[in-house]
Motif scaffolding. Sequence first.
Motif, PDB file in Angstrom:
ATOM      1  N   LYS A  30     -52.247  37.817   0.786  1.00 54.91           N
ATOM      2  CA  LYS A  30     -52.983  37.818  -0.474  1.00 54.91           C
ATOM      3  C   LYS A  30     -53.621  36.443  -0.654  1.00 54.91           C
ATOM      4  CE  LYS A  30     -54.459  39.353  -4.340  1.00 54.91           C
ATOM      5  NZ  LYS A  30     -55.696  40.054  -4.306  1.00 54.91           N
ATOM      6  N   VAL A  31     -54.956  36.393  -0.680  1.00 49.67           N
ATOM      7  CA  VAL A  31     -55.692  35.137  -0.743  1.00 49.67           C
ATOM      8  C   VAL A  31     -55.936  34.728  -2.188  1.00 49.67           C
ATOM      9  CG1 VAL A  31     -57.869  34.001  -0.175  1.00 49.67           C
ATOM     10  CG2 VAL A  31     -56.821  35.554   1.458  1.00 49.67           C
ATOM     11  N   GLU A  32     -55.718  33.437  -2.445  1.00 53.94           N
ATOM     12  CA  GLU A  32     -55.979  32.857  -3.758  1.00 53.94           C
ATOM     13  C   GLU A  32     -56.788  31.579  -3.548  1.00 53.94           C
ATOM     14  OE1 GLU A  32     -53.429  30.619  -7.271  1.00 53.94           O
ATOM     15  OE2 GLU A  32     -52.381  31.578  -5.618  1.00 53.94           O
ATOM     16  N   GLU A  33     -57.989  31.518  -4.125  1.00 54.97           N
ATOM     17  CA  GLU A  33     -58.821  30.326  -3.995  1.00 54.97           C
ATOM     18  C   GLU A  33     -58.272  29.223  -4.889  1.00 54.97           C
ATOM     19  OE1 GLU A  33     -63.500  28.965  -4.166  1.00 54.97           O
ATOM     20  OE2 GLU A  33     -62.942  30.985  -4.748  1.00 54.97           O
ATOM     21  N   ALA A  34     -58.243  27.999  -4.353  1.00 55.73           N
ATOM     22  CA  ALA A  34     -57.710  26.866  -5.111  1.00 55.73           C
ATOM     23  C   ALA A  34     -58.519  25.606  -4.785  1.00 55.73           C
ATOM     24  CB  ALA A  34     -56.233  26.672  -4.777  1.00 55.73           C
ATOM     25  N   GLY A  35     -59.747  25.550  -5.253  1.00 58.14           N
ATOM     26  CA  GLY A  35     -60.592  24.381  -5.018  1.00 58.14           C
ATOM     27  C   GLY A  35     -61.108  24.330  -3.594  1.00 58.14           C
ATOM     28  N   ASP A  36     -60.777  23.256  -2.868  1.00 56.65           N
ATOM     29  CA  ASP A  36     -61.254  23.052  -1.498  1.00 56.65           C
ATOM     30  C   ASP A  36     -60.338  23.691  -0.455  1.00 56.65           C
ATOM     31  OD1 ASP A  36     -63.414  21.643  -2.419  1.00 56.65           O
ATOM     32  OD2 ASP A  36     -62.488  19.679  -2.128  1.00 56.65           O
ATOM     33  N   PHE A  37     -59.429  24.523  -0.892  1.00 59.35           N
ATOM     34  CA  PHE A  37     -58.534  25.207   0.035  1.00 59.35           C
ATOM     35  C   PHE A  37     -58.167  26.570  -0.518  1.00 59.35           C
ATOM     36  CE2 PHE A  37     -55.945  22.660  -2.795  1.00 59.35           C
ATOM     37  CZ  PHE A  37     -54.914  23.500  -3.151  1.00 59.35           C
ATOM     38  N   TYR A  38     -57.496  27.353   0.290  1.00 61.87           N
ATOM     39  CA  TYR A  38     -57.027  28.677  -0.123  1.00 61.87           C
ATOM     40  C   TYR A  38     -55.532  28.752   0.084  1.00 61.87           C
ATOM     41  CZ  TYR A  38     -61.830  30.322  -0.332  1.00 61.87           C
ATOM     42  OH  TYR A  38     -63.141  30.495  -0.673  1.00 61.87           O
ATOM     43  N   ARG A  39     -54.864  29.425  -0.816  1.00 58.90           N
ATOM     44  CA  ARG A  39     -53.440  29.736  -0.646  1.00 58.90           C
ATOM     45  C   ARG A  39     -53.359  31.159  -0.116  1.00 58.90           C
ATOM     46  NH1 ARG A  39     -53.017  27.304  -5.898  1.00 58.90           N
ATOM     47  NH2 ARG A  39     -52.148  25.229  -5.647  1.00 58.90           N
ATOM     48  N   LEU A  40     -52.542  31.332   0.899  1.00 57.97           N
ATOM     49  CA  LEU A  40     -52.340  32.646   1.482  1.00 57.97           C
ATOM     50  C   LEU A  40     -50.884  33.016   1.286  1.00 57.97           C
ATOM     51  CD1 LEU A  40     -53.767  34.917   3.075  1.00 57.97           C
ATOM     52  CD2 LEU A  40     -52.873  33.850   5.133  1.00 57.97           C
ATOM     53  N   HIS A  41     -50.643  34.027   0.460  1.00 54.21           N
ATOM     54  CA  HIS A  41     -49.286  34.454   0.141  1.00 54.21           C
ATOM     55  C   HIS A  41     -48.839  35.483   1.184  1.00 54.21           C
ATOM     56  CE1 HIS A  41     -49.556  32.340  -3.677  1.00 54.21           C
ATOM     57  NE2 HIS A  41     -50.784  32.836  -3.772  1.00 54.21           N
ATOM     58  N   LEU A  42     -47.786  35.129   1.909  1.00 56.06           N
ATOM     59  CA  LEU A  42     -47.236  35.957   2.973  1.00 56.06           C
ATOM     60  C   LEU A  42     -45.888  36.526   2.548  1.00 56.06           C
ATOM     61  CD1 LEU A  42     -47.939  33.360   5.791  1.00 56.06           C
ATOM     62  CD2 LEU A  42     -49.304  35.376   5.271  1.00 56.06           C
ATOM     63  N   GLN A  43     -45.323  37.348   3.390  1.00 55.64           N
ATOM     64  CA  GLN A  43     -44.023  37.963   3.116  1.00 55.64           C
ATOM     65  C   GLN A  43     -42.939  36.908   2.911  1.00 55.64           C
ATOM     66  OE1 GLN A  43     -42.785  40.600   6.220  1.00 55.64           O
ATOM     67  NE2 GLN A  43     -40.967  41.276   5.147  1.00 55.64           N
ATOM     68  N   THR A  46     -45.777  30.968   1.290  1.00 55.81           N
ATOM     69  CA  THR A  46     -47.198  30.708   1.069  1.00 55.81           C
ATOM     70  C   THR A  46     -47.653  29.593   2.000  1.00 55.81           C
ATOM     71  OG1 THR A  46     -46.976  31.333  -1.249  1.00 55.81           O
ATOM     72  CG2 THR A  46     -48.894  30.020  -0.680  1.00 55.81           C
ATOM     73  N   ILE A  47     -48.852  29.758   2.576  1.00 57.14           N
ATOM     74  CA  ILE A  47     -49.443  28.676   3.360  1.00 57.14           C
ATOM     75  C   ILE A  47     -50.745  28.273   2.693  1.00 57.14           C
ATOM     76  CG2 ILE A  47     -48.367  29.335   5.542  1.00 57.14           C
ATOM     77  CD1 ILE A  47     -51.016  30.576   6.408  1.00 57.14           C
ATOM     78  N   THR A  48     -51.146  27.032   2.926  1.00 54.38           N
ATOM     79  CA  THR A  48     -52.380  26.491   2.376  1.00 54.38           C
ATOM     80  C   THR A  48     -53.331  26.206   3.529  1.00 54.38           C
ATOM     81  OG1 THR A  48     -51.155  25.511   0.551  1.00 54.38           O
ATOM     82  CG2 THR A  48     -53.347  24.627   0.988  1.00 54.38           C
ATOM     83  N   ILE A  49     -54.567  26.672   3.400  1.00 54.14           N
ATOM     84  CA  ILE A  49     -55.565  26.499   4.450  1.00 54.14           C
ATOM     85  C   ILE A  49     -56.791  25.816   3.858  1.00 54.14           C
ATOM     86  CG2 ILE A  49     -57.012  27.663   6.155  1.00 54.14           C
ATOM     87  CD1 ILE A  49     -55.056  30.058   5.949  1.00 54.14           C
ATOM     88  N   PRO A  50     -57.191  24.663   4.418  1.00 50.96           N
ATOM     89  CA  PRO A  50     -58.418  24.006   3.935  1.00 50.96           C
ATOM     90  C   PRO A  50     -59.636  24.902   4.167  1.00 50.96           C
ATOM     91  CG  PRO A  50     -57.132  22.535   5.335  1.00 50.96           C
ATOM     92  CD  PRO A  50     -56.527  23.902   5.467  1.00 50.96           C
ATOM     93  N   SER A  51     -60.547  24.912   3.229  1.00 53.03           N
ATOM     94  CA  SER A  51     -61.755  25.745   3.313  1.00 53.03           C
ATOM     95  C   SER A  51     -62.559  25.480   4.581  1.00 53.03           C
ATOM     96  CB  SER A  51     -62.656  25.495   2.105  1.00 53.03           C
ATOM     97  OG  SER A  51     -61.983  25.838   0.919  1.00 53.03           O
ATOM     98  N   VAL A  52     -62.594  24.243   5.066  1.00 51.51           N
ATOM     99  CA  VAL A  52     -63.396  23.901   6.237  1.00 51.51           C
ATOM    100  C   VAL A  52     -62.870  24.552   7.518  1.00 51.51           C
ATOM    101  CG1 VAL A  52     -64.218  21.721   5.266  1.00 51.51           C
ATOM    102  CG2 VAL A  52     -62.141  21.742   6.663  1.00 51.51           C
ATOM    103  N   LYS A  53     -61.620  25.010   7.517  1.00 53.86           N
ATOM    104  CA  LYS A  53     -61.044  25.664   8.699  1.00 53.86           C
ATOM    105  C   LYS A  53     -61.295  27.169   8.713  1.00 53.86           C
ATOM    106  CE  LYS A  53     -57.541  22.319   9.730  1.00 53.86           C
ATOM    107  NZ  LYS A  53     -56.261  22.142  10.376  1.00 53.86           N
ATOM    108  N   ILE A  54     -61.836  27.692   7.609  1.00 51.24           N
ATOM    109  CA  ILE A  54     -62.017  29.137   7.465  1.00 51.24           C
ATOM    110  C   ILE A  54     -63.426  29.542   7.881  1.00 51.24           C
ATOM    111  CG2 ILE A  54     -62.078  31.051   5.832  1.00 51.24           C
ATOM    112  CD1 ILE A  54     -59.889  29.548   4.249  1.00 51.24           C
TER     113      ILE A  54
END
Length: 76
Positions: A30-43, A46-54
């Motif tokens: 489940k993706v949640e936008e949070a400024g310059d990164f996204y939070r990805l909620h897993l089973q 949660t992991i955080t991924i910088p927008s520039v890597k997506i």
Amino acid sequence: LFMGVIVLQAAPGAKADVIALHDGRIVEGKVEEAGDFYRLHLQNGTITIPSVKIKEILKDDDGELSRKKLKERSHE
């Protein structure tokens, strides 16, 4: 050079968004936008991924549909 694909998945049966990263990895949850990164909620957390890597985010009520769309695009 072999380029493998790692898939991190959301809970079984859960509706999931799919993220394609520039390095070829695929993550879903489940993706949640949070400024310059996204939070990805897993089973298992949660992991955080910088927008520039997506490379791409496919938000869909049907995770299976998102995975099919992403697979089709990777073969174009």
